[in-house]
Scaffold this active site. Sequence first.
Site, PDB file in Angstrom:
ATOM      1  CE1 TYR A 159      -3.952   2.162   0.621  1.00 30.94           C
ATOM      2  CE2 TYR A 159      -2.669   3.132   2.402  1.00 30.94           C
ATOM      3  CZ  TYR A 159      -3.776   3.155   1.571  1.00 30.94           C
ATOM      4  OH  TYR A 159      -4.698   4.177   1.691  1.00 30.94           O
ATOM      5  CG  ASN A 188      -5.930   7.213  10.233  1.00 31.88           C
ATOM      6  OD1 ASN A 188      -4.800   7.644  10.007  1.00 31.88           O
ATOM      7  ND2 ASN A 188      -6.156   5.948  10.537  1.00 31.88           N
ATOM      8  CB  VAL A 201      -8.932   1.806  14.853  1.00 35.90           C
ATOM      9  CG1 VAL A 201      -8.918   3.279  14.458  1.00 35.90           C
ATOM     10  CG2 VAL A 201      -8.984   1.653  16.355  1.00 35.90           C
ATOM     11  CB  SER A 203     -15.457   0.218  11.018  1.00 32.17           C
ATOM     12  OG  SER A 203     -14.156  -0.051  10.578  1.00 32.17           O
ATOM     13  CG  PHE A 205     -12.385   0.772  18.804  1.00 31.22           C
ATOM     14  CD1 PHE A 205     -11.751  -0.455  18.665  1.00 31.22           C
ATOM     15  CD2 PHE A 205     -11.648   1.838  19.328  1.00 31.22           C
ATOM     16  CE1 PHE A 205     -10.406  -0.622  19.033  1.00 31.22           C
ATOM     17  CE2 PHE A 205     -10.317   1.687  19.700  1.00 31.22           C
ATOM     18  CZ  PHE A 205      -9.694   0.459  19.553  1.00 31.22           C
ATOM     19  N   PRO A 288       2.366   2.352  12.501  1.00 32.32           N
ATOM     20  CG  PRO A 288       1.921   3.728  10.667  1.00 32.32           C
ATOM     21  CD  PRO A 288       1.548   2.414  11.277  1.00 32.32           C
TER      22      PRO A 288
HETATM   23  P1  NAD Z   1     -12.726   1.790   0.224  1.00 35.02           P
HETATM   24  O1  NAD Z   1     -12.072   0.479   0.273  1.00 35.02           O
HETATM   25  O2  NAD Z   1     -14.078   1.937   0.857  1.00 35.02           O
HETATM   26  O3  NAD Z   1     -12.839   2.325  -1.272  1.00 35.02           O
HETATM   27  C1  NAD Z   1     -11.981   1.933  -2.301  1.00 35.02           C
HETATM   28  C2  NAD Z   1     -12.835   1.627  -3.523  1.00 35.02           C
HETATM   29  O4  NAD Z   1     -11.972   1.278  -4.610  1.00 35.02           O
HETATM   30  C3  NAD Z   1     -13.784   0.444  -3.313  1.00 35.02           C
HETATM   31  O5  NAD Z   1     -15.074   0.772  -3.779  1.00 35.02           O
HETATM   32  C4  NAD Z   1     -13.154  -0.674  -4.156  1.00 35.02           C
HETATM   33  O6  NAD Z   1     -14.080  -1.617  -4.607  1.00 35.02           O
HETATM   34  C5  NAD Z   1     -12.505   0.128  -5.266  1.00 35.02           C
HETATM   35  N1  NAD Z   1     -11.410  -0.581  -5.916  1.00 35.02           N
HETATM   36  C6  NAD Z   1     -10.374  -1.233  -5.341  1.00 35.02           C
HETATM   37  N2  NAD Z   1      -9.548  -1.737  -6.289  1.00 35.02           N
HETATM   38  C7  NAD Z   1     -10.080  -1.386  -7.491  1.00 35.02           C
HETATM   39  C8  NAD Z   1      -9.695  -1.614  -8.833  1.00 35.02           C
HETATM   40  N3  NAD Z   1      -8.597  -2.312  -9.140  1.00 35.02           N
HETATM   41  N4  NAD Z   1     -10.485  -1.114  -9.821  1.00 35.02           N
HETATM   42  C9  NAD Z   1     -11.618  -0.426  -9.546  1.00 35.02           C
HETATM   43  N5  NAD Z   1     -12.023  -0.172  -8.272  1.00 35.02           N
HETATM   44  C10 NAD Z   1     -11.269  -0.649  -7.264  1.00 35.02           C
HETATM   45  O7  NAD Z   1     -11.704   2.842   0.884  1.00 35.02           O
HETATM   46  P2  NAD Z   1     -11.837   4.393   1.182  1.00 35.02           P
HETATM   47  O8  NAD Z   1     -11.552   4.598   2.615  1.00 35.02           O
HETATM   48  O9  NAD Z   1     -13.063   4.951   0.596  1.00 35.02           O
HETATM   49  O10 NAD Z   1     -10.561   4.949   0.373  1.00 35.02           O
HETATM   50  C11 NAD Z   1     -10.683   5.626  -0.861  1.00 35.02           C
HETATM   51  C12 NAD Z   1      -9.317   6.121  -1.284  1.00 35.02           C
HETATM   52  O11 NAD Z   1      -8.796   7.019  -0.310  1.00 35.02           O
HETATM   53  C13 NAD Z   1      -8.283   5.010  -1.464  1.00 35.02           C
HETATM   54  O12 NAD Z   1      -7.484   5.290  -2.576  1.00 35.02           O
HETATM   55  C14 NAD Z   1      -7.465   5.101  -0.198  1.00 35.02           C
HETATM   56  O13 NAD Z   1      -6.149   4.649  -0.394  1.00 35.02           O
HETATM   57  C15 NAD Z   1      -7.506   6.585   0.098  1.00 35.02           C
HETATM   58  N6  NAD Z   1      -7.305   6.849   1.528  1.00 35.02           N
HETATM   59  C16 NAD Z   1      -8.276   6.587   2.433  1.00 35.02           C
HETATM   60  C17 NAD Z   1      -8.034   6.834   3.776  1.00 35.02           C
HETATM   61  C18 NAD Z   1      -9.079   6.604   4.832  1.00 35.02           C
HETATM   62  O14 NAD Z   1      -8.797   6.829   5.998  1.00 35.02           O
HETATM   63  N7  NAD Z   1     -10.273   6.197   4.530  1.00 35.02           N
HETATM   64  C19 NAD Z   1      -6.784   7.330   4.198  1.00 35.02           C
HETATM   65  C20 NAD Z   1      -5.811   7.541   3.228  1.00 35.02           C
HETATM   66  C21 NAD Z   1      -6.077   7.324   1.885  1.00 35.02           C
HETATM   67  N1  UDP Z   2      -6.277  -0.701  15.933  1.00 32.94           N
HETATM   68  C1  UDP Z   2      -6.684  -1.193  17.172  1.00 32.94           C
HETATM   69  N2  UDP Z   2      -7.734  -2.053  17.200  1.00 32.94           N
HETATM   70  C2  UDP Z   2      -8.405  -2.440  16.079  1.00 32.94           C
HETATM   71  C3  UDP Z   2      -8.000  -1.929  14.830  1.00 32.94           C
HETATM   72  C4  UDP Z   2      -6.920  -1.071  14.793  1.00 32.94           C
HETATM   73  O1  UDP Z   2      -6.121  -0.851  18.217  1.00 32.94           O
HETATM   74  O2  UDP Z   2      -9.363  -3.224  16.214  1.00 32.94           O
HETATM   75  C5  UDP Z   2      -5.151   0.260  15.886  1.00 32.94           C
HETATM   76  C6  UDP Z   2      -4.074  -0.073  14.851  1.00 32.94           C
HETATM   77  O3  UDP Z   2      -3.098  -0.914  15.418  1.00 32.94           O
HETATM   78  C7  UDP Z   2      -3.536   1.309  14.524  1.00 32.94           C
HETATM   79  C8  UDP Z   2      -4.742   2.229  14.692  1.00 32.94           C
HETATM   80  O4  UDP Z   2      -5.680   1.506  15.475  1.00 32.94           O
HETATM   81  O5  UDP Z   2      -2.558   1.683  15.469  1.00 32.94           O
HETATM   82  C9  UDP Z   2      -5.370   2.628  13.372  1.00 32.94           C
HETATM   83  O6  UDP Z   2      -5.599   1.465  12.619  1.00 32.94           O
HETATM   84  P1  UDP Z   2      -6.368   1.468  11.226  1.00 32.94           P
HETATM   85  O7  UDP Z   2      -6.287   0.090  10.699  1.00 32.94           O
HETATM   86  O8  UDP Z   2      -7.711   2.071  11.398  1.00 32.94           O
HETATM   87  O9  UDP Z   2      -5.574   2.497  10.309  1.00 32.94           O
HETATM   88  P2  UDP Z   2      -4.014   2.759  10.001  1.00 32.94           P
HETATM   89  O10 UDP Z   2      -3.158   1.884  10.866  1.00 32.94           O
HETATM   90  O11 UDP Z   2      -3.866   2.446   8.560  1.00 32.94           O
HETATM   91  O12 UDP Z   2      -3.840   4.189  10.326  1.00 32.94           O
END
Ligand code: NAD
Ligand code: UDP
Length: 339
Positions: A159, A188, A201, A203, A205, A288
């Site tokens: 990723y 996040n 985390v 969803s 919790f 992290p």
């Molecule tokens: P999500 O998993 O809900 O959404 C990702 C979407 O992309 C899904 O609908 C999935 O089906 C689609 N997808 C995956 N692979 C694909 C492919 N090969 N072709 C077409 N569609 C594909 O996640 P999200 O939280 O909505 O994240 C959306 C974007 O934001 C992602 O690029 C993610 O890396 C970025 N992002 C999200 C967060 C966050 O905290 N939610 C943080 C940093 C970056």
């Molecule tokens: N985490 C946790 N319990 C869970 C899921 C995640 O304590 O059930 C922690 C995880 O180890 C991380 C933080 O929550 O330190 C955020 O995790 P998440 O997977 O949401 O996002 P990311 O690590 O990619 O920021």
Amino acid sequence: MKGGNEGREWQVGYTNERVLVTGGAGFIGSHLCERLLAGGAEVLCVDNYYTGRRDNIRHLLADPKFEVLRHDVTFPLYTEVDRIYNLACPASPVHYQFDPVQTTKTSVMGAINMLGLAKRLKVPILQASTSEVYGDPAVHPQPESYWGNVNPVGIRSCYDEGKRCAETLFFDYHRQHRVQIKVVRIFNTYGPRMHPDDGRVVSNFIVQALTGQPITLYGEGTQTRSFCYVDDLVDGFLRLMNTDAEVTGPINLGNPDEFTMRELADLVQELTGTASTVVHKPLPADDPRQRQPDIAQARAMLGWGPKVKLREGLGRTIAYFDRLLSKAPRVADVVQLSA
Ligand code: NAD
Ligand code: UDP
Ligand code: UDP
């Protein structure tokens, strides 16, 4: 970066434009589609439903300006649009580590294809990058100028490095082919329509608290994150897309209010009124230890800052999961019915 829409009152104003949202059936993508449609745009939502769900966009399907295409962005896509938001990529560690090769392919080949499309059409393209490009950051909070501390061969690398390579491609298409790019580093983000099983985390919790299961705190719970409510993030996307051509980013979007995971667990317990207690589980590899965005650039360039406090956003998210879980049949009921 220079230029931007500092001091300008931002308006949606997308009428008559056709906007492509890849990953549009996902958590953030579905909110973005909704906001674009509300602003008058025609939206083409492209998704392969890897982690996204039809339920996320079901309420939009009756809108004649909304079109959905099942397509994997690792394959070329020939269509005609005026703007592109590239969000396709699984985002939760559980999902992106399930098929890590596909995760890197989605980030890298997806970026190449969508940049090829933007180049042919001469249209702006926004990339959903991530705070993960900073890895386990040695600089705190993280400004865009920080190059990060990333393990290139660990379980998060598919990723982190996929997204880093995508950023490289965006800047090279910009320098080499003059593609208009907008790169946003998302911290996040949470809110309604997160996948209940995606292991993130917030969803986890909430679902655990609402279903009376133990709340799984990884490690001591002293690691920190900064949580941005989805509506605030989408507002930042739209503002960035509306900036002048020379504004490329990368630009951090996130909420600088930083919490330990222990504090988050306490807050979820309080807001749900659950009887669930905390259990400790091992800390995943390369997790992290701290994360907090420096959003000075977003404030200055976009006039943007998060508005929704964690307590309020969690309240809305809990209400969403409460509705979702009350619709799903409980295992005990299914067993009883089929007996
Ligand atoms: P999500 O998993 O809900 O959404 C990702 C979407 O992309 C899904 O609908 C999935 O089906 C689609 N997808 C995956 N692979 C694909 C492919 N090969 N072709 C077409 N569609 C594909 O996640 P999200 O939280 O909505 O994240 C959306 C974007 O934001 C992602 O690029 C993610 O890396 C970025 N992002 C999200 C967060 C966050 O905290 N939610 C943080 C940093 C970056
Ligand atoms: N985490 C946790 N319990 C869970 C899921 C995640 O304590 O059930 C922690 C995880 O180890 C991380 C933080 O929550 O330190 C955020 O995790 P998440 O997977 O949401 O996002 P990311 O690590 O990619 O920021
Ligand atoms: N591409 C696409 N849609 C388009 C134009 C290009 O999916 O409308 C794909 C194309 O298949 C190629 C990639 O984008 O694999 C990169 O395009 P580019 O023009 O940069 O590269 P080239 O075609 O010259 O290899």
